[in-house]
Design an enzyme around this catalytic site. Structure first.
Site, PDB file in Angstrom:
ATOM      1  N   ARG A  25       9.581  63.334 -16.089  1.00  0.00           N
ATOM      2  CA  ARG A  25       9.183  64.100 -14.891  1.00  0.00           C
ATOM      3  C   ARG A  25       8.939  63.179 -13.694  1.00  0.00           C
ATOM      4  NH1 ARG A  25       3.862  66.467 -17.311  1.00  0.00           N
ATOM      5  NH2 ARG A  25       3.869  64.290 -18.043  1.00  0.00           N
ATOM      6  N   GLU A  30      -3.875  56.558 -12.595  1.00  0.00           N
ATOM      7  CA  GLU A  30      -5.204  56.773 -12.037  1.00  0.00           C
ATOM      8  C   GLU A  30      -5.345  55.836 -10.834  1.00  0.00           C
ATOM      9  OE1 GLU A  30      -8.166  56.167 -15.034  1.00  0.00           O
ATOM     10  OE2 GLU A  30      -7.502  57.875 -16.248  1.00  0.00           O
ATOM     11  N   ASP A  51     -12.363  57.807   2.369  1.00  0.00           N
ATOM     12  CA  ASP A  51     -10.946  57.622   2.042  1.00  0.00           C
ATOM     13  C   ASP A  51     -10.154  57.759   3.335  1.00  0.00           C
ATOM     14  OD1 ASP A  51     -10.526  59.180  -1.276  1.00  0.00           O
ATOM     15  OD2 ASP A  51     -11.349  57.253  -0.638  1.00  0.00           O
ATOM     16  N   ARG A  62      -0.711  47.051  11.851  1.00  0.00           N
ATOM     17  CA  ARG A  62      -2.082  47.475  12.139  1.00  0.00           C
ATOM     18  C   ARG A  62      -3.048  46.351  11.722  1.00  0.00           C
ATOM     19  NH1 ARG A  62      -2.845  53.476  12.360  1.00  0.00           N
ATOM     20  NH2 ARG A  62      -0.776  54.457  12.147  1.00  0.00           N
ATOM     21  N   HIS A  65      -8.303  43.804  11.520  1.00  0.00           N
ATOM     22  CA  HIS A  65      -9.552  44.485  11.848  1.00  0.00           C
ATOM     23  C   HIS A  65     -10.647  44.190  10.830  1.00  0.00           C
ATOM     24  CE1 HIS A  65      -6.744  47.766  13.713  1.00  0.00           C
ATOM     25  NE2 HIS A  65      -6.766  46.658  14.443  1.00  0.00           N
ATOM     26  N   LYS A  75     -12.626  47.210   1.186  1.00  0.00           N
ATOM     27  CA  LYS A  75     -11.478  48.129   1.215  1.00  0.00           C
ATOM     28  C   LYS A  75     -10.655  47.970  -0.058  1.00  0.00           C
ATOM     29  CE  LYS A  75     -11.366  47.661   6.203  1.00  0.00           C
ATOM     30  NZ  LYS A  75     -10.778  46.908   7.321  1.00  0.00           N
ATOM     31  N   HIS A 122      -8.514  42.504   7.877  1.00  0.00           N
ATOM     32  CA  HIS A 122      -7.413  43.146   7.144  1.00  0.00           C
ATOM     33  C   HIS A 122      -6.361  43.650   8.113  1.00  0.00           C
ATOM     34  CE1 HIS A 122      -5.655  46.903   5.280  1.00  0.00           C
ATOM     35  NE2 HIS A 122      -5.197  45.925   4.529  1.00  0.00           N
ATOM     36  N   TYR A 135      -6.504  54.150   1.623  1.00  0.00           N
ATOM     37  CA  TYR A 135      -7.522  53.187   1.215  1.00  0.00           C
ATOM     38  C   TYR A 135      -8.922  53.790   1.229  1.00  0.00           C
ATOM     39  CZ  TYR A 135      -7.705  52.246   6.328  1.00  0.00           C
ATOM     40  OH  TYR A 135      -7.763  52.340   7.702  1.00  0.00           O
ATOM     41  N   LYS A 174      -4.920  48.222  21.524  1.00  0.00           N
ATOM     42  CA  LYS A 174      -6.093  47.453  21.068  1.00  0.00           C
ATOM     43  C   LYS A 174      -5.661  46.176  20.356  1.00  0.00           C
ATOM     44  CE  LYS A 174      -8.075  49.013  17.326  1.00  0.00           C
ATOM     45  NZ  LYS A 174      -8.875  49.854  16.394  1.00  0.00           N
ATOM     46  N   ASP A 175      -4.676  46.310  19.473  1.00  0.00           N
ATOM     47  CA  ASP A 175      -4.245  45.132  18.698  1.00  0.00           C
ATOM     48  C   ASP A 175      -3.471  44.150  19.566  1.00  0.00           C
ATOM     49  OD1 ASP A 175      -3.689  46.990  15.581  1.00  0.00           O
ATOM     50  OD2 ASP A 175      -5.509  46.183  16.526  1.00  0.00           O
TER      51      ASP A 175
HETATM   52  C1  LIG Z   1     -10.243  53.302  11.133  1.00  0.00           C
HETATM   53  C2  LIG Z   1     -10.618  54.670  11.626  1.00  0.00           C
HETATM   54  C3  LIG Z   1     -10.062  55.196  12.777  1.00  0.00           C
HETATM   55  N1  LIG Z   1     -10.434  56.455  13.195  1.00  0.00           N
HETATM   56  C4  LIG Z   1      -9.804  56.973  14.405  1.00  0.00           C
HETATM   57  C5  LIG Z   1     -10.019  56.148  15.644  1.00  0.00           C
HETATM   58  C6  LIG Z   1      -8.750  56.335  16.437  1.00  0.00           C
HETATM   59  O1  LIG Z   1      -8.857  57.470  17.268  1.00  0.00           O
HETATM   60  C7  LIG Z   1      -7.687  56.600  15.383  1.00  0.00           C
HETATM   61  C8  LIG Z   1      -6.812  55.391  15.093  1.00  0.00           C
HETATM   62  O2  LIG Z   1      -7.682  54.300  14.872  1.00  0.00           O
HETATM   63  P1  LIG Z   1      -7.089  52.837  14.788  1.00  0.00           P
HETATM   64  O3  LIG Z   1      -6.007  52.669  15.809  1.00  0.00           O
HETATM   65  O4  LIG Z   1      -8.240  51.870  14.809  1.00  0.00           O
HETATM   66  O5  LIG Z   1      -6.415  52.858  13.342  1.00  0.00           O
HETATM   67  P2  LIG Z   1      -5.844  51.584  12.573  1.00  0.00           P
HETATM   68  O6  LIG Z   1      -5.163  50.655  13.513  1.00  0.00           O
HETATM   69  O7  LIG Z   1      -5.079  52.103  11.411  1.00  0.00           O
HETATM   70  O8  LIG Z   1      -7.142  50.852  12.049  1.00  0.00           O
HETATM   71  C9  LIG Z   1      -7.279  50.461  10.698  1.00  0.00           C
HETATM   72  O9  LIG Z   1      -6.384  49.408  10.529  1.00  0.00           O
HETATM   73  C10 LIG Z   1      -6.705  48.350   9.673  1.00  0.00           C
HETATM   74  C11 LIG Z   1      -5.499  48.069   8.819  1.00  0.00           C
HETATM   75  C12 LIG Z   1      -7.925  48.463   8.867  1.00  0.00           C
HETATM   76  O10 LIG Z   1      -8.095  47.776   7.870  1.00  0.00           O
HETATM   77  C13 LIG Z   1      -9.008  49.343   9.298  1.00  0.00           C
HETATM   78  O11 LIG Z   1      -9.362  50.212   8.233  1.00  0.00           O
HETATM   79  C14 LIG Z   1      -8.741  50.141  10.502  1.00  0.00           C
HETATM   80  O12 LIG Z   1      -9.214  49.374  11.600  1.00  0.00           O
HETATM   81  O13 LIG Z   1      -8.392  56.962  14.188  1.00  0.00           O
HETATM   82  C15 LIG Z   1     -11.347  57.224  12.516  1.00  0.00           C
HETATM   83  O14 LIG Z   1     -11.678  58.346  12.931  1.00  0.00           O
HETATM   84  N2  LIG Z   1     -11.916  56.702  11.370  1.00  0.00           N
HETATM   85  C16 LIG Z   1     -11.588  55.466  10.897  1.00  0.00           C
HETATM   86  O15 LIG Z   1     -12.121  55.053   9.840  1.00  0.00           O
END
Ligand SMILES: Cc1cn([C@H]2C[C@H](O)[C@@H](COP(=O)(O)OP(=O)(O)O[C@H]3O[C@H](C)C(=O)[C@H](O)[C@H]3O)O2)c(=O)[nH]c1=O
Length: 191
Positions: A25, A30, A51, A62, A65, A75, A122, A135, A174-175
């Site tokens: 299938r 897990e 999560d 990404r 951070h 994480k 990360h 994650y 941001k990045d």
């Molecule tokens: C991380 C996070 C983001 N948000 C909101 C904030 C923003 O409006 C939107 C996108 O956020 P961001 O651009 O920071 O998402 P990523 O670039 O994927 O950030 C993550 O990227 C790297 C790989 C990581 O390890 C972190 O977990 C986290 O920083 O989701 C939330 O509402 N909750 C959250 O836990």
């Protein structure tokens, strides 16, 4: 079911490979089992409180951070669809491996997971057309304590596999504006 655990070059960063039950299938695994996670890692009393799921297209990077104490996040990361190259960076000032990074390929084919303890930075880059990145974190999102380090920091010299991305990675604003390790104020690194 117990998973196999492989240590990495950074103490505490662990590569976990779950037992996969395949049949005609498809497969079953897990993706998280508290008892087995604790037995495999020797970590006790860790509570995952959130999560996350992000979907990204090829070339998206990404990171890097992290969240400052007291909201530093551990994480447990995996890929449910696609392929990413995932990176953890030791920014723990007092660590003998400060400034070291580890990179692993996580995919829906290898089912690998990476445990990244609190205090590390990360990030990941997507190597497939799309990737669904899932994650668990040990603390809640705290944007006021979130910090970034530029992905191509010259001190870290992370060897991102960008061969298939001649135009470079796709970054959030941001990045793209993230400071380098050397530019971070003292508060930027976990104690
Ligand atoms: C991380 C996070 C983001 N948000 C909101 C904030 C923003 O409006 C939107 C996108 O956020 P961001 O651009 O920071 O998402 P990523 O670039 O994927 O950030 C993550 O990227 C790297 C790989 C990581 O390890 C972190 O977990 C986290 O920083 O989701 C939330 O509402 N909750 C959250 O836990």
């Amino acid at each position: 079911m117990p998973c196999t655990v492989t240590p990495t070059a950074i103490p505490g960063v662990l590569l976990l490979e779950p037992r996969v039950f395949g049949d005609e299938r498809g497969f079953f695994l897990e993706s998280f089992n508290q008892r087995d996670f604790e037995a495999a890692t020797g970590l006790r009393g860790l509570a995952f409180v959130q999560d996350n799921h992000s979907r990204s297209r090829r070339g998206v990077l990404r990171g890097l951070h992290y969240q400052l104490p007291p909201r530093a996040q551990g994480k447990l990361v995996r890929v449910a669809r696609g392929v990413v190259w995932d990176v953890a960076v030791d920014i723990r000032r007092d660590s003998p491996t400060f400034g070291r990074w580890v990179g692993v390929e996580l995919s829906d084919a290898n089912h690998r997971m990476l445990w990244i303890p609190p205090g590390l930075a990360h990030g990941f880059v997507v190597l497939s057309d799309e990737a669904d990145f899932l994650y668990k974190t040990t603390d809640y999102y705290a944007p006021e304590l979130e910090r970034c380090i530029r992905w191509d920091d010259p001190q870290l010299a992370i060897e991102w596999p960008l061969q298939g991305l001649p135009q470079g990675p796709l970054l959030s604003a941001k990045d793209a504006a993230a400071p380098g390790l050397a530019d971070l104020p003292g508060e930027g690194l976990s104690p």
